[in-house]
Every structure is written in C-alpha cells, then in structure tokens.
Design a protein around this motif. Structure first.
Motif, mmCIF file in Angstrom:
data_model
loop_
_atom_site.group_PDB
_atom_site.id
_atom_site.type_symbol
_atom_site.label_atom_id
_atom_site.label_comp_id
_atom_site.label_asym_id
_atom_site.label_seq_id
_atom_site.Cartn_x
_atom_site.Cartn_y
_atom_site.Cartn_z
ATOM 1 N N VAL A 14 6.859 11.792 -4.778
ATOM 2 C CA VAL A 14 5.909 12.526 -6.874
ATOM 3 C C VAL A 14 6.895 11.421 -7.484
ATOM 4 O O VAL A 14 6.153 11.062 -8.437
ATOM 5 N N GLY A 15 7.938 10.982 -7.340
ATOM 6 C CA GLY A 15 8.512 9.222 -8.052
ATOM 7 C C GLY A 15 7.537 8.710 -8.098
ATOM 8 O O GLY A 15 6.932 8.357 -9.046
ATOM 9 N N PHE A 16 6.718 8.418 -6.478
ATOM 10 C CA PHE A 16 5.908 7.483 -6.848
ATOM 11 C C PHE A 16 4.385 7.645 -7.310
ATOM 12 O O PHE A 16 4.035 6.735 -7.571
ATOM 13 N N CYS A 19 4.929 7.330 -11.121
ATOM 14 C CA CYS A 19 5.175 5.509 -11.792
ATOM 15 C C CYS A 19 3.659 5.126 -11.637
ATOM 16 O O CYS A 19 3.088 4.410 -12.340
ATOM 17 N N LEU A 20 2.679 5.227 -10.736
ATOM 18 C CA LEU A 20 1.656 5.388 -10.822
ATOM 19 C C LEU A 20 0.755 6.123 -11.580
ATOM 20 O O LEU A 20 -0.442 5.661 -12.047
ATOM 21 N N GLY A 21 0.867 6.978 -11.837
ATOM 22 C CA GLY A 21 0.495 7.423 -13.521
ATOM 23 C C GLY A 21 0.653 6.782 -14.663
ATOM 24 O O GLY A 21 -0.212 6.451 -15.665
ATOM 25 N N LYS A 22 2.055 6.898 -14.731
ATOM 26 C CA LYS A 22 2.775 5.907 -15.433
ATOM 27 C C LYS A 22 1.507 4.867 -16.305
ATOM 28 O O LYS A 22 1.523 4.029 -17.114
ATOM 29 N N THR A 23 1.000 3.040 -14.844
ATOM 30 C CA THR A 23 0.589 2.540 -14.928
ATOM 31 C C THR A 23 -0.723 2.670 -15.633
ATOM 32 O O THR A 23 -1.248 1.999 -16.327
ATOM 33 N N LEU A 31 4.190 -2.722 -17.516
ATOM 34 C CA LEU A 31 3.575 -1.921 -16.062
ATOM 35 C C LEU A 31 3.998 -2.900 -15.123
ATOM 36 O O LEU A 31 4.267 -2.325 -14.131
ATOM 37 N N THR A 32 4.550 -3.338 -15.380
ATOM 38 C CA THR A 32 5.641 -4.026 -13.894
ATOM 39 C C THR A 32 6.314 -3.534 -12.971
ATOM 40 O O THR A 32 7.266 -2.698 -12.515
ATOM 41 N N PHE A 33 7.487 -2.954 -14.572
ATOM 42 C CA PHE A 33 8.597 -1.900 -13.975
ATOM 43 C C PHE A 33 7.983 -1.527 -13.693
ATOM 44 O O PHE A 33 8.272 -0.404 -12.928
ATOM 45 N N TRP A 34 7.101 0.133 -13.966
ATOM 46 C CA TRP A 34 6.193 1.010 -13.242
ATOM 47 C C TRP A 34 5.611 0.307 -12.158
ATOM 48 O O TRP A 34 5.412 1.223 -10.964
ATOM 49 N N PHE A 81 1.396 14.319 -17.624
ATOM 50 C CA PHE A 81 0.194 13.649 -18.043
ATOM 51 C C PHE A 81 -0.701 14.481 -18.672
ATOM 52 O O PHE A 81 -1.940 15.003 -18.971
ATOM 53 N N HIS A 82 -0.552 15.831 -19.837
ATOM 54 C CA HIS A 82 -1.260 17.426 -20.053
ATOM 55 C C HIS A 82 -2.487 17.834 -19.056
ATOM 56 O O HIS A 82 -3.539 17.675 -19.833
#
Length: 107
Positions: A14-16, A19-23, A31-34, A81-82
């Motif tokens: 779920v965490g990854f 993070c993928l959604g945030k990219t 972007l690098t952080f995510w 992400f609504h």
C-alpha cells in the motif's frame, strides 16, 4: 508472527502504491523523494513477503499480500487521490476483504 509479517508486507505494498500515486503530481526534488519512497517500500514489501513465505503456503501468502495491497490501493485512491467511492467499488472491495479473511480462516 508470520501472519504479522505478511500483513506488514501488504501494508508496504500500500505504501509503494501511495508513493507511486504521489509521483503523478510531484516535480523536482519532491519527485525524487517519492521515487525513493516507492523503491524502499517495494523492496521491504518483497522481503517481508518472502520471509512470510518461508513458513506459510505460497498459495496463501501471495493472494493475501496482493489482496491487502489491492484493498489498500483502493482506499488510498479514495481518501488521498479523490477517486470515486461507487457502490460497485465498495461491494467488490468488501468481497475481496471477505476472501482474504476466508484464506486466513482456512489456512
């Protein structure tokens, strides 16, 4: 203990996905952080799943891992992400959760 490890592996999935959604909306250093978060959560998820598979049947481990990830990804999509929470999405999400519980009970 192996079930706890498997649940943690699913939560890392779920965490990854989070993070993928945030990219999708991040730029530059954010972007690098995510992407780093994505790779770290992915690696940890795989390690924990492999650890759980040493003692639990792979026919149980993989469906539970993917099920936790799928349920979590849908919830993350709705909350962060609504994405729409339609009747059909909730119905099939509930069916998936009941299937995961069934595997635990029978496994």
């Amino acid at each position: 203990m192996n079930w706890i490890i498997l649940i943690l592996a699913g939560l890392m999935e779920v965490g990854f996905t989070f993070c993928l959604g945030k990219t999708k909306t991040a730029t530059g250093q954010e972007l690098t952080f995510w992407w780093i978060g994505f790779l770290a959560a992915l690696a940890l998820s795989m390690y924990l799943m492999a650890t759980a598979a040493e003692r639990l049947p792979i026919g149980t481990v993989y469906p539970v891992w993917t099920g936790i990830g799928a349920v979590g990804a849908v919830v993350v999509g709705i909350v962060f992400f609504h994405e729409p929470a339609t009747f059909w999405r909730i119905l099939f999400l509930t069916t998936l959760i009941l299937s995961i519980i069934g595997l635990k009970v029978l496994g």
